[in-house]
Design a protein around this motif. Sequence first.
Motif, PDB file in Angstrom:
ATOM      1  N   SER A 320       0.841  -1.203   0.000  1.00  0.00           N
ATOM      2  CA  SER A 320       0.000   0.000   0.000  1.00  0.00           C
ATOM      3  C   SER A 320       0.875   1.251   0.000  1.00  0.00           C
ATOM      4  CB  SER A 320      -0.914   0.016   1.226  1.00  0.00           C
ATOM      5  OG  SER A 320      -1.865  -1.023   1.143  1.00  0.00           O
ATOM      6  N   ASN A 321       0.409   2.277  -0.724  1.00  0.00           N
ATOM      7  CA  ASN A 321       1.225   3.472  -0.909  1.00  0.00           C
ATOM      8  C   ASN A 321       0.706   4.680  -0.144  1.00  0.00           C
ATOM      9  OD1 ASN A 321       3.649   4.130  -2.036  1.00  0.00           O
ATOM     10  ND2 ASN A 321       2.824   4.813  -3.973  1.00  0.00           N
ATOM     11  N   LEU A 322      -0.438   4.559   0.492  1.00  0.00           N
ATOM     12  CA  LEU A 322      -0.962   5.681   1.265  1.00  0.00           C
ATOM     13  C   LEU A 322      -2.015   5.201   2.253  1.00  0.00           C
ATOM     14  CD1 LEU A 322      -3.454   7.856  -0.847  1.00  0.00           C
ATOM     15  CD2 LEU A 322      -3.014   5.456  -1.256  1.00  0.00           C
ATOM     16  N   ASN A 323      -2.254   6.054   3.244  1.00  0.00           N
ATOM     17  CA  ASN A 323      -3.321   5.831   4.217  1.00  0.00           C
ATOM     18  C   ASN A 323      -4.166   7.094   4.232  1.00  0.00           C
ATOM     19  OD1 ASN A 323      -4.856   5.769   6.705  1.00  0.00           O
ATOM     20  ND2 ASN A 323      -3.499   4.129   7.414  1.00  0.00           N
ATOM     21  N   ILE A 324      -5.293   7.062   3.536  1.00  0.00           N
ATOM     22  CA  ILE A 324      -6.099   8.265   3.321  1.00  0.00           C
ATOM     23  C   ILE A 324      -6.575   8.865   4.643  1.00  0.00           C
ATOM     24  CG2 ILE A 324      -8.208   9.157   2.259  1.00  0.00           C
ATOM     25  CD1 ILE A 324      -7.887   7.054   0.092  1.00  0.00           C
ATOM     26  N   LYS A 325      -7.026   8.033   5.551  1.00  0.00           N
ATOM     27  CA  LYS A 325      -7.541   8.531   6.836  1.00  0.00           C
ATOM     28  C   LYS A 325      -6.471   9.306   7.591  1.00  0.00           C
ATOM     29  CE  LYS A 325      -9.626   6.984  11.188  1.00  0.00           C
ATOM     30  NZ  LYS A 325     -10.087   5.800  11.965  1.00  0.00           N
ATOM     31  N   ASN A 326      -5.271   8.743   7.657  1.00  0.00           N
ATOM     32  CA  ASN A 326      -4.194   9.412   8.382  1.00  0.00           C
ATOM     33  C   ASN A 326      -3.708  10.667   7.666  1.00  0.00           C
ATOM     34  OD1 ASN A 326      -4.304   7.480  10.355  1.00  0.00           O
ATOM     35  ND2 ASN A 326      -2.504   6.350   9.662  1.00  0.00           N
ATOM     36  N   ILE A 327      -3.870  10.709   6.352  1.00  0.00           N
ATOM     37  CA  ILE A 327      -3.484  11.906   5.601  1.00  0.00           C
ATOM     38  C   ILE A 327      -4.458  13.048   5.878  1.00  0.00           C
ATOM     39  CG2 ILE A 327      -3.347  12.900   3.278  1.00  0.00           C
ATOM     40  CD1 ILE A 327      -2.229  10.200   2.338  1.00  0.00           C
ATOM     41  N   GLU A 328      -5.740  12.751   5.740  1.00  0.00           N
ATOM     42  CA  GLU A 328      -6.756  13.797   5.889  1.00  0.00           C
ATOM     43  C   GLU A 328      -6.895  14.283   7.335  1.00  0.00           C
ATOM     44  OE1 GLU A 328      -8.182  15.387   3.567  1.00  0.00           O
ATOM     45  OE2 GLU A 328      -7.420  14.156   1.930  1.00  0.00           O
ATOM     46  N   PHE A 329      -6.580  13.412   8.291  1.00  0.00           N
ATOM     47  CA  PHE A 329      -6.706  13.801   9.695  1.00  0.00           C
ATOM     48  C   PHE A 329      -5.339  13.886  10.372  1.00  0.00           C
ATOM     49  CE2 PHE A 329     -10.774  11.850   8.589  1.00  0.00           C
ATOM     50  CZ  PHE A 329     -11.671  12.814   9.054  1.00  0.00           C
ATOM     51  N   SER A 330      -4.312  14.135   9.590  1.00  0.00           N
ATOM     52  CA  SER A 330      -2.963  14.232  10.152  1.00  0.00           C
ATOM     53  C   SER A 330      -2.865  15.429  11.088  1.00  0.00           C
ATOM     54  CB  SER A 330      -1.925  14.352   9.043  1.00  0.00           C
ATOM     55  OG  SER A 330      -2.168  15.500   8.247  1.00  0.00           O
ATOM     56  N   THR A 331      -2.140  15.252  12.166  1.00  0.00           N
ATOM     57  CA  THR A 331      -1.970  16.317  13.154  1.00  0.00           C
ATOM     58  C   THR A 331      -0.584  16.944  13.096  1.00  0.00           C
ATOM     59  OG1 THR A 331      -1.324  14.639  14.789  1.00  0.00           O
ATOM     60  CG2 THR A 331      -3.649  15.296  14.727  1.00  0.00           C
ATOM     61  N   SER A 332       0.226  16.486  12.163  1.00  0.00           N
ATOM     62  CA  SER A 332       1.561  17.064  11.982  1.00  0.00           C
ATOM     63  C   SER A 332       2.009  16.811  10.553  1.00  0.00           C
ATOM     64  CB  SER A 332       2.566  16.445  12.958  1.00  0.00           C
ATOM     65  OG  SER A 332       2.772  15.068  12.654  1.00  0.00           O
ATOM     66  N   PHE A 333       2.993  17.583  10.133  1.00  0.00           N
ATOM     67  CA  PHE A 333       3.531  17.401   8.787  1.00  0.00           C
ATOM     68  C   PHE A 333       4.191  16.030   8.654  1.00  0.00           C
ATOM     69  CE2 PHE A 333       6.832  18.110   5.493  1.00  0.00           C
ATOM     70  CZ  PHE A 333       5.981  18.410   4.437  1.00  0.00           C
ATOM     71  N   LYS A 334       4.844  15.572   9.728  1.00  0.00           N
ATOM     72  CA  LYS A 334       5.482  14.251   9.707  1.00  0.00           C
ATOM     73  C   LYS A 334       4.454  13.147   9.493  1.00  0.00           C
ATOM     74  CE  LYS A 334       8.436  11.109  12.351  1.00  0.00           C
ATOM     75  NZ  LYS A 334       7.589   9.949  12.044  1.00  0.00           N
ATOM     76  N   MET A 335       3.324  13.268  10.193  1.00  0.00           N
ATOM     77  CA  MET A 335       2.267  12.264  10.048  1.00  0.00           C
ATOM     78  C   MET A 335       1.739  12.244   8.615  1.00  0.00           C
ATOM     79  SD  MET A 335      -1.232  11.905  12.274  1.00  0.00           S
ATOM     80  CE  MET A 335      -2.426  10.583  11.963  1.00  0.00           C
ATOM     81  N   PHE A 336       1.626  13.415   8.005  1.00  0.00           N
ATOM     82  CA  PHE A 336       1.189  13.496   6.612  1.00  0.00           C
ATOM     83  C   PHE A 336       2.190  12.793   5.700  1.00  0.00           C
ATOM     84  CE2 PHE A 336       0.799  15.273   2.432  1.00  0.00           C
ATOM     85  CZ  PHE A 336      -0.553  15.535   2.260  1.00  0.00           C
ATOM     86  N   ILE A 337       3.468  13.110   5.854  1.00  0.00           N
ATOM     87  CA  ILE A 337       4.513  12.539   4.999  1.00  0.00           C
ATOM     88  C   ILE A 337       4.618  11.026   5.185  1.00  0.00           C
ATOM     89  CG2 ILE A 337       7.002  12.462   4.598  1.00  0.00           C
ATOM     90  CD1 ILE A 337       5.616  14.888   3.395  1.00  0.00           C
ATOM     91  N   ASP A 338       4.485  10.557   6.423  1.00  0.00           N
ATOM     92  CA  ASP A 338       4.606   9.122   6.704  1.00  0.00           C
ATOM     93  C   ASP A 338       3.507   8.298   6.047  1.00  0.00           C
ATOM     94  OD1 ASP A 338       6.872   9.513   8.180  1.00  0.00           O
ATOM     95  OD2 ASP A 338       5.877   9.448  10.137  1.00  0.00           O
ATOM     96  N   ASN A 339       2.402   8.920   5.706  1.00  0.00           N
ATOM     97  CA  ASN A 339       1.273   8.193   5.117  1.00  0.00           C
ATOM     98  C   ASN A 339       1.034   8.541   3.657  1.00  0.00           C
ATOM     99  OD1 ASN A 339      -0.186   6.703   7.515  1.00  0.00           O
ATOM    100  ND2 ASN A 339       0.413   8.705   8.301  1.00  0.00           N
ATOM    101  N   TRP A 340       1.946   9.300   3.060  1.00  0.00           N
ATOM    102  CA  TRP A 340       1.833   9.707   1.656  1.00  0.00           C
ATOM    103  C   TRP A 340       2.997   9.086   0.882  1.00  0.00           C
ATOM    104  CZ3 TRP A 340      -1.581  12.522  -1.328  1.00  0.00           C
ATOM    105  CH2 TRP A 340      -1.112  12.963  -2.568  1.00  0.00           C
ATOM    106  N   ASN A 341       2.705   8.363  -0.202  1.00  0.00           N
ATOM    107  CA  ASN A 341       3.744   7.714  -1.008  1.00  0.00           C
ATOM    108  C   ASN A 341       4.647   6.866  -0.103  1.00  0.00           C
ATOM    109  OD1 ASN A 341       5.069   6.985  -3.305  1.00  0.00           O
ATOM    110  ND2 ASN A 341       5.844   9.026  -3.799  1.00  0.00           N
TER     111      ASN A 341
END
Length: 359
Positions: A320-341
């Motif tokens: 899997s290459n992404l986690n949509i839930k964690n991206i849309e509800f990310s609470t930090s930039f790191k959390m966004f990056i960790d779940n994108w690509n």
Amino acid sequence: MATSTTGSTVLLPLSHAVQLPIDQVNFVACQVFALLAAIWFRTYLNSSKTSSLIRHVVATLLGLYLALFCFGWYALHFIVQSGISYFIMIVIGVEHMHKYCFVFALGYLTLCQIARVYIFDYGQYSADFSGPMMIITQKITSLAFEIRDGIFCKEETLTPSQRRLAVRRMPSLLEYLSYCCNFMGILAGPLCSYKDYIAFIEGRSYHVKEAEVNGKEDLKYDHKKPSPNAVVVHKVVVCAISLGFYMTATRILPVEYNIDERFQETSSVPTRVIYLYLSLMAARPKYYFAWTLADAINNAAGFGFQGYDKNGDENWDLVSNLNIKNIEFSTSFKMFIDNWNIQTALWLKRYDSLKGVVP
């Protein structure tokens, strides 16, 4: 809307009907075909009744056909890059091939990027051959390191991750091309390890991925034959929702409006910032669609089984290459990056030592 493409123009009437560029229509059509082919591949070319040779050949030929349909003669770059890299592996030897494969693969990709944008003016298309080449580049470089770890390096010098991914023998040309250009991942990836892919082709992936609970193996679920049907349906539904949202929202909030001269002159800075945020949020589901569909294709073929969780539920998120839930509800930039690509991020983490080995 771009109406020209280096690939097939058979679907041009459909492109006009849905008002999408022909290259995007070709991409979606090929991925839908790949999804159906994956179901057929798992059903009729199952490893239990078909040899690994046949599975390799079919996966490779289907992948090259999809590349040719989408990109025309530009698909030859995939063969050239993969072929020369394999030649380097054979000629240079295991001690240094990871360096030369990295330099060549990344250099070839860079030259193609420069040529398509500045020489051939190919930057107008929204889907181009350099996208798949990025995935192939990751596969070439990661495999070169994994072969070196498995054949040249001493066991005690490797990290647990390196030992798990290490490849103990040089792949045949067919195995190598199948890994780089198979129909499941040639258009949108994602990156996977060579060992995981070969285990899937040979029908060993369900046995290799055993249940793990609190770091210990638990074989009480090993008798259960995993089925990807439910997860594939779920991911296809997510794809449909993402595509519908993208096609609706981007017509209301087009990204191109951000560079409209009148909008820039008459709007305040806060208004432009807010519109930029909303328009990019509207465009994001395009990537949700592409990556989730690619994930579903691999799962539909029977690839991507991660094992069982502590509750005994199947996990099909190996590639899997992404986690949509964690991206849309990310609470930090790191959390966004960790779940994108995700797979590209893992590639960067695993091979960050590249900076110390490039000649």
